[in-house]
Design an enzyme around this catalytic site. Structure first.
Site, PDB file in Angstrom:
ATOM      1  N   LYS A  14     -20.144  93.176  11.709  1.00 17.44           N
ATOM      2  CA  LYS A  14     -21.277  93.705  10.938  1.00 17.44           C
ATOM      3  C   LYS A  14     -20.896  93.984   9.479  1.00 17.44           C
ATOM      4  O   LYS A  14     -21.631  93.636   8.573  1.00 17.44           O
ATOM      5  CB  LYS A  14     -21.812  94.996  11.583  1.00 17.44           C
ATOM      6  CG  LYS A  14     -22.298  94.811  13.012  1.00 17.44           C
ATOM      7  CD  LYS A  14     -22.990  96.061  13.541  1.00 17.44           C
ATOM      8  CE  LYS A  14     -22.093  97.273  13.679  1.00 17.44           C
ATOM      9  NZ  LYS A  14     -21.084  97.175  14.771  1.00 17.44           N
ATOM     10  N   ARG A  89     -27.567 104.168  16.037  1.00 16.26           N
ATOM     11  CA  ARG A  89     -26.748 103.922  17.226  1.00 16.26           C
ATOM     12  C   ARG A  89     -27.314 104.625  18.456  1.00 16.26           C
ATOM     13  O   ARG A  89     -26.739 104.526  19.524  1.00 16.26           O
ATOM     14  CB  ARG A  89     -25.325 104.417  16.978  1.00 16.26           C
ATOM     15  CG  ARG A  89     -24.345 103.317  16.527  1.00 16.26           C
ATOM     16  CD  ARG A  89     -23.018 104.009  16.253  1.00 16.26           C
ATOM     17  NE  ARG A  89     -21.857 103.190  16.332  1.00 16.26           N
ATOM     18  CZ  ARG A  89     -21.209 102.703  15.273  1.00 16.26           C
ATOM     19  NH1 ARG A  89     -21.682 102.862  14.063  1.00 16.26           N
ATOM     20  NH2 ARG A  89     -20.086 102.034  15.431  1.00 16.26           N
ATOM     21  N   ARG A 128      -7.609  93.102  14.397  1.00 12.52           N
ATOM     22  CA  ARG A 128      -7.936  94.074  13.355  1.00 12.52           C
ATOM     23  C   ARG A 128      -7.028  95.291  13.411  1.00 12.52           C
ATOM     24  O   ARG A 128      -6.692  95.860  12.367  1.00 12.52           O
ATOM     25  CB  ARG A 128      -9.398  94.521  13.413  1.00 12.52           C
ATOM     26  CG  ARG A 128      -9.736  95.383  12.192  1.00 12.52           C
ATOM     27  CD  ARG A 128     -11.190  95.708  12.048  1.00 12.52           C
ATOM     28  NE  ARG A 128     -11.587  96.818  12.895  1.00 12.52           N
ATOM     29  CZ  ARG A 128     -12.817  97.311  12.924  1.00 12.52           C
ATOM     30  NH1 ARG A 128     -13.755  96.778  12.163  1.00 12.52           N
ATOM     31  NH2 ARG A 128     -13.124  98.324  13.702  1.00 12.52           N
ATOM     32  N   ARG A 134      -6.757 101.615  11.641  1.00 16.57           N
ATOM     33  CA  ARG A 134      -7.765 102.581  12.092  1.00 16.57           C
ATOM     34  C   ARG A 134      -7.392 103.079  13.485  1.00 16.57           C
ATOM     35  O   ARG A 134      -7.204 102.281  14.397  1.00 16.57           O
ATOM     36  CB  ARG A 134      -9.152 101.930  12.121  1.00 16.57           C
ATOM     37  CG  ARG A 134      -9.860 101.995  10.785  1.00 16.57           C
ATOM     38  CD  ARG A 134     -11.158 101.227  10.779  1.00 16.57           C
ATOM     39  NE  ARG A 134     -12.090 101.626  11.815  1.00 16.57           N
ATOM     40  CZ  ARG A 134     -13.353 101.227  11.860  1.00 16.57           C
ATOM     41  NH1 ARG A 134     -13.830 100.413  10.904  1.00 16.57           N
ATOM     42  NH2 ARG A 134     -14.160 101.599  12.824  1.00 16.57           N
ATOM     43  N   ARG A 145     -15.334 103.168  22.880  1.00 14.89           N
ATOM     44  CA  ARG A 145     -16.389 102.774  21.931  1.00 14.89           C
ATOM     45  C   ARG A 145     -17.296 101.713  22.555  1.00 14.89           C
ATOM     46  O   ARG A 145     -18.515 101.745  22.377  1.00 14.89           O
ATOM     47  CB  ARG A 145     -15.767 102.258  20.627  1.00 14.89           C
ATOM     48  CG  ARG A 145     -15.033 103.340  19.857  1.00 14.89           C
ATOM     49  CD  ARG A 145     -14.287 102.795  18.661  1.00 14.89           C
ATOM     50  NE  ARG A 145     -15.195 102.361  17.622  1.00 14.89           N
ATOM     51  CZ  ARG A 145     -14.904 101.456  16.693  1.00 14.89           C
ATOM     52  NH1 ARG A 145     -13.732 100.864  16.695  1.00 14.89           N
ATOM     53  NH2 ARG A 145     -15.777 101.146  15.783  1.00 14.89           N
TER      54      ARG A 145
HETATM   55  P1  AMP Z   1     -18.076 101.959  12.534  1.00 17.56           P
HETATM   56  O1  AMP Z   1     -17.249 101.811  11.310  1.00 17.56           O
HETATM   57  O2  AMP Z   1     -19.539 101.646  12.308  1.00 17.56           O
HETATM   58  O3  AMP Z   1     -17.533 101.227  13.728  1.00 17.56           O
HETATM   59  O4  AMP Z   1     -18.044 103.519  12.924  1.00 17.56           O
HETATM   60  C1  AMP Z   1     -16.831 104.185  13.216  1.00 17.56           C
HETATM   61  C2  AMP Z   1     -17.118 105.460  13.994  1.00 17.56           C
HETATM   62  O5  AMP Z   1     -17.938 106.332  13.203  1.00 17.56           O
HETATM   63  C3  AMP Z   1     -17.901 105.281  15.289  1.00 17.56           C
HETATM   64  O6  AMP Z   1     -17.063 104.946  16.387  1.00 17.56           O
HETATM   65  C4  AMP Z   1     -18.533 106.664  15.461  1.00 17.56           C
HETATM   66  O7  AMP Z   1     -17.603 107.607  15.920  1.00 17.56           O
HETATM   67  C5  AMP Z   1     -18.882 107.027  14.019  1.00 17.56           C
HETATM   68  N1  AMP Z   1     -20.245 106.553  13.653  1.00 17.56           N
HETATM   69  C6  AMP Z   1     -20.583 105.611  12.725  1.00 17.56           C
HETATM   70  N2  AMP Z   1     -21.904 105.432  12.678  1.00 17.56           N
HETATM   71  C7  AMP Z   1     -22.436 106.276  13.599  1.00 17.56           C
HETATM   72  C8  AMP Z   1     -23.757 106.537  14.055  1.00 17.56           C
HETATM   73  N3  AMP Z   1     -24.812 105.895  13.542  1.00 17.56           N
HETATM   74  N4  AMP Z   1     -23.921 107.470  15.041  1.00 17.56           N
HETATM   75  C9  AMP Z   1     -22.882 108.153  15.558  1.00 17.56           C
HETATM   76  N5  AMP Z   1     -21.604 107.939  15.187  1.00 17.56           N
HETATM   77  C10 AMP Z   1     -21.376 107.011  14.216  1.00 17.56           C
END
Ligand code: AMP
Length: 194
Positions: A14, A89, A128, A134, A145
């Site tokens: 994404k 989400r 990754r 990370r 996740r």
């Molecule tokens: P991402 O970089 O989008 O994979 O997000 C990394 C982490 O941030 C996720 O695993 C969640 O813990 C948190 N996170 C990001 N976006 C959201 C969201 N819309 N709702 C809840 N947690 C989020």
């Protein structure tokens, strides 16, 4: 305004695709994951709270996300549109986004759902994790996740399908190949709107 959601499981690509799309369509990239990581880096209270959830592979509570999105929407009154990446989400987040956009007299135009099978996501994670550093790319956290995606986030797809906003896009292939598919979908939307 044109408002798009890039939807899909962790490691679907994404972020990469959002970066390519904003250049083409001059939209604001709104990645909640990036915003949360910036809060952590800055050592804010919000960041400290979010980190405990993120480190476990859990979702950060809806109230935190909804507040972040609302303040971003209201601080960009001249935006040509947004690409929401990693948001919404959960169903409550999707409902809050609809309300927030409605107050700006706009709405979500298209949800691009990037389809990538679980096994491929796991293979991408291995690659990754080496580069990103990370902690949420660790194997156990990543599995959590994926589970959270299936249980809490996947239903959001149905929410948009019911509203005729969902377009599924094959997320397998090179960055350029996937981008071409996404672009074709967005361009069809633009021509529909005349
Ligand atoms: P991402 O970089 O989008 O994979 O997000 C990394 C982490 O941030 C996720 O695993 C969640 O813990 C948190 N996170 C990001 N976006 C959201 C969201 N819309 N709702 C809840 N947690 C989020």
């Amino acid at each position: 305004m044109i408002n798009l959601i890039l939807f899909g499981p962790p490691m679907a690509g994404k972020g990469t695709q959002a970066t390519m799309l904003i250049e083409t369509y001059d939209l604001i990239h709104l990645s909640t994951g990036d915003m949360l990581r910036a809060e952590i880096k800055a050592g804010t209270q919000l960041g400290l709270e979010a980190k405990t959830f993120m480190d476990r592979g859990d979702l950060v509570p809806d109230a935190v996300l909804v507040g972040m999105i609302q303040s971003t929407l209201s601080s960009n009154p001249d935006a040509k549109g947004y690409i929401f990446d990693g948001f919404p989400r959960t169903i409550p987040q999707a409902e809050a986004l609809d309300k927030g956009l409605e107050s700006l007299n706009t709405s979500i135009h298209m949800v691009l759902s990037m389809e990538v099978p679980r096994e491929e996501l796991r293979e991408r994670r291995v690659k990754r994790a080496l580069a990103s550093g990370r902690t949420d790319d660790d194997p156990e956290v990543f599995e959590k996740r994926l589970d959270n995606y299936m249980n809490l986030t996947f239903p959001v797809k149905g929410y948009y399908q019911e509203r005729n906003k969902l377009t599924e896009v094959d997320g397998i292939g090179s960055e350029e190949e996937v981008f071409a598919r996404l672009k074709a979908a967005v361009d069809s939307l633009a021509s529909d709107q005349g």
